[in-house]
Design an enzyme around this catalytic site. Structure first.
Site, PDB file in Angstrom:
ATOM      1  CD  GLU A 245       3.565   8.485   5.986  1.00 29.26           C
ATOM      2  OE1 GLU A 245       2.582   8.806   5.277  1.00 29.26           O
ATOM      3  OE2 GLU A 245       3.487   8.358   7.230  1.00 29.26           O
TER       4      GLU A 245
ATOM      5  CD  GLU B 171      -2.545   4.217   9.577  1.00 32.59           C
ATOM      6  OE1 GLU B 171      -2.698   5.176   8.803  1.00 32.59           O
ATOM      7  OE2 GLU B 171      -1.521   4.054  10.250  1.00 32.59           O
TER       8      GLU B 171
HETATM    9 CO    CO Z   1      -0.564   6.175   8.442  1.00 30.67          CO
END
Ligand code: CO
Length: 498
Positions: free
Chosen positions: A262, A291
């Site tokens: 995160e 991502e």
């Molecule tokens: Co993610």
């Protein structure tokens, strides 16, 4: 500044501010909201969504956009903002309100049906609503329009400018190379001992350790915070980017790697340029690029040996039970590879097979090669081919993810695109920054973060993902970076040649 452009920019910035407000409402809902306030929150969010939709589809915005698109005097930044807002405007105006309402109604019904079906391991009871939802998404694709395949229009929502055909070619190549590597690792005799990361780790101590890690790698707590959520996420932008984690008092991994993941997302969102705040030049390119940031920090950096050479003494100071653990053993314990049915529990080696299977299902449905009742069989056959496991029931198979019930079709591929982007970018960073991993071992992560700031974060939505990768690394999308990384890392951990 041109009058049209400054009127337009006013609207853009207001939409950006409303978007931030929406993010805060969600953050609060997932963290500290009193249970009694949950129904009100749904009403508040729907009111806000209505306002955003109204402004985004307003005649005024449409008029300004068509004037600005013809204006030859815009500079490069202005052109990007116009181009990206025109895309948002086009998508928002293309989908009729009735269709959106139908989707949102079906969403709550389908989600309830999915929860029940998963519990009962009964795909058949979910199938009618799934079919309805996918039919509605097909209508969305027709409204939005596409050049080549209907799925393009859905993928575009999460991975702008990416085409189905591109993903198809990339993934089938990737899958064919990955399957033998995975089976070699899974079949080898070496067993990795996971006991170093298991034990008794009080939450408050874990939290202190996580804060030390995320600060050290460059996530700013001056412009962010870290809270607890059952399904961790990151939300916000620039001066207010919040991350969440979940703790397991018996296992260090979920919190540590969740927090680094995160924080990777968070550093991206903290890394746009001030002057672009609340415009598309201070927004993520795509979910795949987002991502790529989280996975680079979590897997390549955070699960790497140099990282633990720096953090091991700190971990031992926090948890004296770790005093007898060698750093190499810890490194192995955080990199175990296992066959598993559940995507969210999968390691970085097997994970992409889970994801590519989901893309294959979606792609087959939207190209008319697969009907919804056939999903379990399609799923189970391929799952066995890729991972060598027989799926015992649909709860551990095609019913495990929430995505399809909420109509998030086209989302899955971004996870594996992220993996490919991550290693390709990282290899270039390593070339540009000699001694990078020695810096990690010395606790210095600023070199990598600075490189990502310049090459990725500061660019906002200036380029599409493929373009950005090509500009930064000098080549098109190439899965071999990831495969090379896997072979090196896991060949060493498992003592086999891959
Ligand atoms: Co993610």
């Amino acid at each position: 500044m041109n009058k049209d452009y400054s009127d337009f920019l006013g609207m853009v910035k207001e939409l950006g501010a409303l978007d931030q407000i929406g993010g805060l409402l969600t953050w609060d809902e997932e963290t500290y909201i009193p249970p009694g306030a949950v129904p009100d929150r749904a009403i508040q969010k729907s009111a806000l969504t209505g306002i955003v939709h109204e402004r985004l589809t307003s005649r005024k915005l449409g008029r300004l956009l068509s004037a600005l698109k013809k204006n030859p005097h815009l500079n490069g930044d202005q052109k990007v903002v116009v181009r990206e807002m025109a895309r948002k405007y086009k998508r928002a105006t293309a989908i009729p309100k009735e269709l959106l309402q139908e989707i949102s109604k079906t969403e709550s019904l389908a989600m309830q049906a999915w929860v029940k079906a998963r519990k009962a391991k009964d795909f058949k009871s979910f199938e009618p609503l799934l079919k309805k939802m996918l039919g509605l998404k097909a209508k969305v694709a027709e409204c939005v329009g596409y050049e080549d395949r209907p799925y393009d229009a859905l993928l575009d929502e999460y991975e702008p400018y990416m085409k189905t055909a591109e993903v198809e070619v990339l993934f089938s190549r990737f899958r064919d190379k990955l399957v033998p590597v995975v089976s070699k690792i899974l079949e080898c005799e070496t067993k990795v001992d996971e006991s170093p990361v298991k034990g008794d780790f009080p939450e408050e101590k874990q939290r202190q350790f996580l804060l030390e890690i995320v600060k050290q790698i460059g996530y700013s707590l001056e412009r962010g915070r870290m809270d607890v959520a059952p399904h961790p996420f990151t939300v916000g932008s620039m001066r207010d980017v919040r991350i969440t984690v979940r703790y397991d008092a018996r296992d260090l991994r979920p919190a540590i790697f969740g927090a680094i993941h995160e924080a990777g997302h968070g550093m991206y969102d903290q890394g746009y340029l001030e002057k672009y705040y609340h415009t598309p030049l201070a927004e993520a390119i795509s979910l795949g690029i987002h991502e790529s940031q989280s996975r680079m920090w979590e897997n390549i950096v955070g699960r790497g040996l140099p990282f633990w050479m720096h953090f091991m003494p700190k971990l031992q100071a926090m948890f004296p039970s770790m005093n007898n653990v060698a750093v190499g053993d810890l490194h192995r314990a955080v990199n175990t590879v296992k066959k598993s049915f559940i995507r969210v529990e999968a390691d970085e080696v097997t994970y992409n097979l889970h994801v590519m299977l989901r893309f294959e299902v979606e792609n087959a449905i939207f190209s008319g090669r697969l009907r919804t009742p056939e999903i379990p069989q399609f799923w189970n056959e391929r799952f066995e081919n890729y991972l060598g496991l027989k799926v015992p029931d649909d709860a551990q198979g095609c019913l495990q993810d929430i995505h399809w019930s909420i109509g998030a079709v086209g989302y899955f591929p971004t996870y594996s695109l992220g993996t490919i982007y991550a290693t390709q970018l990282y290899d270039k960073a390593k070339k540009d920054l000699p001694g990078l991993e020695d810096q990690f071992a010395a606790g210095n992560f600023g070199g990598l973060l600075g490189w990502l700031r310049t090459n990725v974060h500061n660019q906002g939505k200036r380029y599409g993902a493929s373009d950005l990768i090509k500009r930064v690394t000098g080549e098109g999308l190439n899965e071999d970076h990831f495969l090379r990384y896997l072979k090196q890392k896991y060949g060493a951990i498992y003592g086999i040649s891959l």
